[in-house]
Enzyme design. Structure first.
Site, short mmCIF file in Angstrom:
data_model
loop_
_atom_site.label_atom_id
_atom_site.label_comp_id
_atom_site.label_asym_id
_atom_site.label_seq_id
_atom_site.Cartn_x
_atom_site.Cartn_y
_atom_site.Cartn_z
N ALA A 71 0.85 -1.35 0.23
CA ALA A 71 -0.18 0.05 -0.22
C ALA A 71 0.88 1.24 0.10
O ALA A 71 0.54 2.10 -0.49
CB ALA A 71 -1.19 0.00 1.19
N ASP A 72 1.98 1.42 0.63
CA ASP A 72 2.68 2.71 0.96
C ASP A 72 3.41 2.75 -0.37
O ASP A 72 3.48 4.01 -0.84
CB ASP A 72 4.05 2.21 2.02
CG ASP A 72 4.64 0.93 1.43
OD1 ASP A 72 4.18 0.12 0.94
OD2 ASP A 72 5.68 0.96 2.20
N THR A 123 37.08 0.52 13.07
CA THR A 123 36.27 -0.63 12.84
C THR A 123 35.02 0.25 12.69
O THR A 123 34.32 -0.13 11.56
CB THR A 123 36.15 -1.50 13.89
OG1 THR A 123 37.31 -2.58 14.08
CG2 THR A 123 35.14 -2.61 13.81
#
Length: 260
Positions: free
Chosen positions: A110-111, A188
């Site tokens: 739907a979106d 990292t």
């Protein structure tokens, strides 16, 4: 006033719209299909009061959802606490009103249809709508407003969650734009950010180039979703429309109340 409800996989967004279509207020709550109408009502009533509104100010409700289990309690909310029978996007009087030119039209979220409707209403010509939600979706809308299909990729947070869950020594980091243009991280955390952020920039650039080449005509690219602004600085989009899905709901409601 219209209460538009966009129930996504991660959050449910409630938006209160004035008669001129402007958004007077919006609120967001985590999606939980088990959440009852009473729980929604307590939370929403407090927020309405904080913004200076009453339940009686709501004269219409429309719901768009990609979470079928959440629909019933939202419909009960509308009926029990606002005295309204909620319209459901794609059903009955709120039928899409556009052609879904794909092999499985009943499976289109739907979106994505709501974004296509709102995008076509605001921008003429061929469109690509990129929605940065739980998934990152690319939706192609023809110059005549037909939905032609698209692409579904893992969302940014979903990708990061999968990476952290699968690698024991990787930390959880915040998604943000890097402070410089280098892609070679020296820690990292910076390497993870580079992989997620610049990886998505490269994905957007590459997929957009392929989609535009396939369409073969000038294309307007619209971005929506909570993380769209992260990538705005790279001139990947012609416009960023954070409320595109809500605008689509408002348009559907407006069309359904037009005189025959």
């Amino acid at each position: 006033m219209l209460l538009a409800v966009d129930a996504g996989n991660t959050n449910v967004v409630f938006a209160l719209l004035a008669e001129d279509g402007s958004i007077a207020a919006r609120w967001r709550i985590a999606t939980d299909p088990r959440r009852t109408a009473d729980e929604y009502a307590v939370w929403l009533h407090q927020l309405l009061s904080l913004e200076g509104y009453a339940r009686s100010d709501v004269t219409g409700v429309i719901i768009g959802t990609v979470v079928p289990r959440a629909l019933h309690n939202l419909q009960v909310l509308a009926r029990k606490y606002f005295g309204q029978e909620a319209m459901v996007a794609g059903q009955g009087a709120a039928d899409w009103g556009i052609r879904l030119d794909v092999d499985e039209p009943h499976n289109v979220g739907a979106d994505r249809v709501l974004n296509a409707i709102a995008g076509h209403a605001a921008y003429p010509g061929d469109l690509v709508v990129i929605d940065f939600g739980t998934a990152t979706t690319f939706d192609v809308v023809d110059y005549d407003g037909a939905y032609k299909g698209g692409i579904i990729a893992p969302g940014i947070n979903l990708s990061l969650d999968a990476l952290v869950a699968a690698a024991a020594k990787l930390p959880r980091i915040a998604i943000e734009a890097p402070t410089d243009q280098t892609v070679i991280g020296r820690t990292t955390a910076s390497q993870m950010l580079s992989g997620i952020y610049w990886g998505y920039v490269a994905m957007i650039e590459g997929l957009l180039a392929r989609v535009k080449a396939e369409i073969g005509r000038p294309v307007t690219c619209i971005a929506t979703g909570g993380l769209a602004t992260l990538f705005q600085q790279h001139n990947l989009f012609d416009a960023v429309e954070p409320d595109l899905t809500i605008r689509g709901l408002a348009l559907l409601h407006q069309r359904s109340h037009r005189p025959a």
